[in-house]
Design a protein around this motif. Sequence first.
Motif, PDB file in Angstrom:
ATOM      1  N   PRO A   1       0.812  -1.207   0.000  1.00 53.21           N
ATOM      2  CA  PRO A   1       0.000   0.000   0.000  1.00 53.21           C
ATOM      3  C   PRO A   1       0.852   1.267   0.000  1.00 53.21           C
ATOM      4  O   PRO A   1       1.980   1.272   0.483  1.00 53.21           O
ATOM      5  N   THR A   2       0.265   2.311  -0.552  1.00 57.05           N
ATOM      6  CA  THR A   2       0.943   3.599  -0.591  1.00 57.05           C
ATOM      7  C   THR A   2       1.117   4.144   0.824  1.00 57.05           C
ATOM      8  O   THR A   2       0.258   3.976   1.685  1.00 57.05           O
TER       9      THR A   2
ATOM     10  N   ALA B   1      -6.377  15.606  -3.651  1.00 51.95           N
ATOM     11  CA  ALA B   1      -5.067  15.322  -4.230  1.00 51.95           C
ATOM     12  C   ALA B   1      -4.790  13.821  -4.242  1.00 51.95           C
ATOM     13  O   ALA B   1      -4.303  13.279  -5.249  1.00 51.95           O
ATOM     14  N   LEU B   2      -5.094  13.143  -3.160  1.00 51.96           N
ATOM     15  CA  LEU B   2      -4.813  11.713  -3.083  1.00 51.96           C
ATOM     16  C   LEU B   2      -5.650  10.926  -4.085  1.00 51.96           C
ATOM     17  O   LEU B   2      -5.166   9.975  -4.704  1.00 51.96           O
TER      18      LEU B   2
ATOM     19  N   VAL C   1      -4.699   7.148  -5.012  1.00 51.75           N
ATOM     20  CA  VAL C   1      -4.366   6.593  -3.712  1.00 51.75           C
ATOM     21  C   VAL C   1      -5.648   6.216  -2.990  1.00 51.75           C
ATOM     22  O   VAL C   1      -6.604   6.998  -2.945  1.00 51.75           O
ATOM     23  N   SER C   2      -5.684   5.029  -2.435  1.00 45.98           N
ATOM     24  CA  SER C   2      -6.773   4.617  -1.540  1.00 45.98           C
ATOM     25  C   SER C   2      -6.191   3.634  -0.538  1.00 45.98           C
ATOM     26  O   SER C   2      -5.205   2.950  -0.816  1.00 45.98           O
ATOM     27  N   GLY C   3      -6.787   3.587   0.645  1.00 46.67           N
ATOM     28  CA  GLY C   3      -6.296   2.677   1.662  1.00 46.67           C
ATOM     29  C   GLY C   3      -4.837   2.888   1.992  1.00 46.67           C
ATOM     30  O   GLY C   3      -4.073   1.924   2.113  1.00 46.67           O
ATOM     31  N   ALA C   4      -4.425   4.142   2.153  1.00 47.04           N
ATOM     32  CA  ALA C   4      -3.021   4.461   2.388  1.00 47.04           C
ATOM     33  C   ALA C   4      -2.659   4.321   3.860  1.00 47.04           C
ATOM     34  O   ALA C   4      -3.506   4.434   4.753  1.00 47.04           O
ATOM     35  N   ASP C   5      -1.387   4.092   4.103  1.00 49.00           N
ATOM     36  CA  ASP C   5      -0.818   4.213   5.437  1.00 49.00           C
ATOM     37  C   ASP C   5      -0.317   5.645   5.572  1.00 49.00           C
ATOM     38  O   ASP C   5       0.552   6.073   4.805  1.00 49.00           O
TER      39      ASP C   5
ATOM     40  N   LEU D   1      -9.752   6.440   2.336  1.00 46.84           N
ATOM     41  CA  LEU D   1      -8.404   6.826   1.930  1.00 46.84           C
ATOM     42  C   LEU D   1      -7.321   6.370   2.904  1.00 46.84           C
ATOM     43  O   LEU D   1      -6.147   6.319   2.547  1.00 46.84           O
ATOM     44  N   VAL D   2      -7.694   6.081   4.129  1.00 50.54           N
ATOM     45  CA  VAL D   2      -6.697   5.794   5.173  1.00 50.54           C
ATOM     46  C   VAL D   2      -6.981   4.422   5.774  1.00 50.54           C
ATOM     47  O   VAL D   2      -8.075   4.175   6.276  1.00 50.54           O
TER      48      VAL D   2
END
Length: 258
Positions: free
Chosen positions: A23-24, A84-85, A90-94, A115-116
Amino acid sequence: MQSAQVLPDGSRVRWVEIPGAEPTRVYLHGLGASSTPYYAAAVAHPALAGHRSLMVDMLGFGISDRPQDATYTLQMHADVLARALRQAQVSGADVVAHSMGGTVAITLAARHPGLVRRLVLVDAPLDPVRELPTAKRPGSSGIGVYHTEREFLDRGWDETLEFVGPQWAATMRLAGPQALYRSAINLLRGTGAATRESLEKLPIPRTFLYPAADGPRSDADRMAGAGVDVVAIPDCGHNIMVDNVQSFALAVQAALRD
């Protein structure tokens, strides 16, 4: 450098991106800072290297645009960051976030839950102040002594850059004066839903890093009861990722381990 338009006036959020595995990981700076100078060494550390990593500058700071008429509330920062994400796919980011960035990250996770997926807070403020400060101290309180924006623009900007010293001033001088002042005041006042309560309600893994030199946190039991891992980092001050890259990188690696 990458960017995304986040406001109708064309204002853009920018970031430095390192390609790698999902993950991103998204890194957010604190008040008057910029993500790349604060996080680059840690992101390159063997414990954290290899993941897609975005070192994002929030609107008003660093290499992002500095619109003078933006509100710079915690909610605004979170919402433009979300735009922006999404444009960055970006999805499910750390999300790893320092100081004010941590407060924004909590707001982001609460308002845009998809997103997080995990949150690492780095000595982030969780509670609003009861009244604005009257004496200059490091951090947002050093800006909150100017009780009007006009006062800050007239003399507070120059006084603050001198007060914080050359290291912090190196990134603070990149901020828009309006962005710096409004972000600081909104952070002190705790705009919107209480940050601490929002953190406690988040249904995702959360870790809170703080300097061991500060001593035991009075809220450690409360956070642990809400499922937040509280981790003391040795040999550092507030800027943990700069002061002790090794311990910071290992702590983040442990927090983000699948």
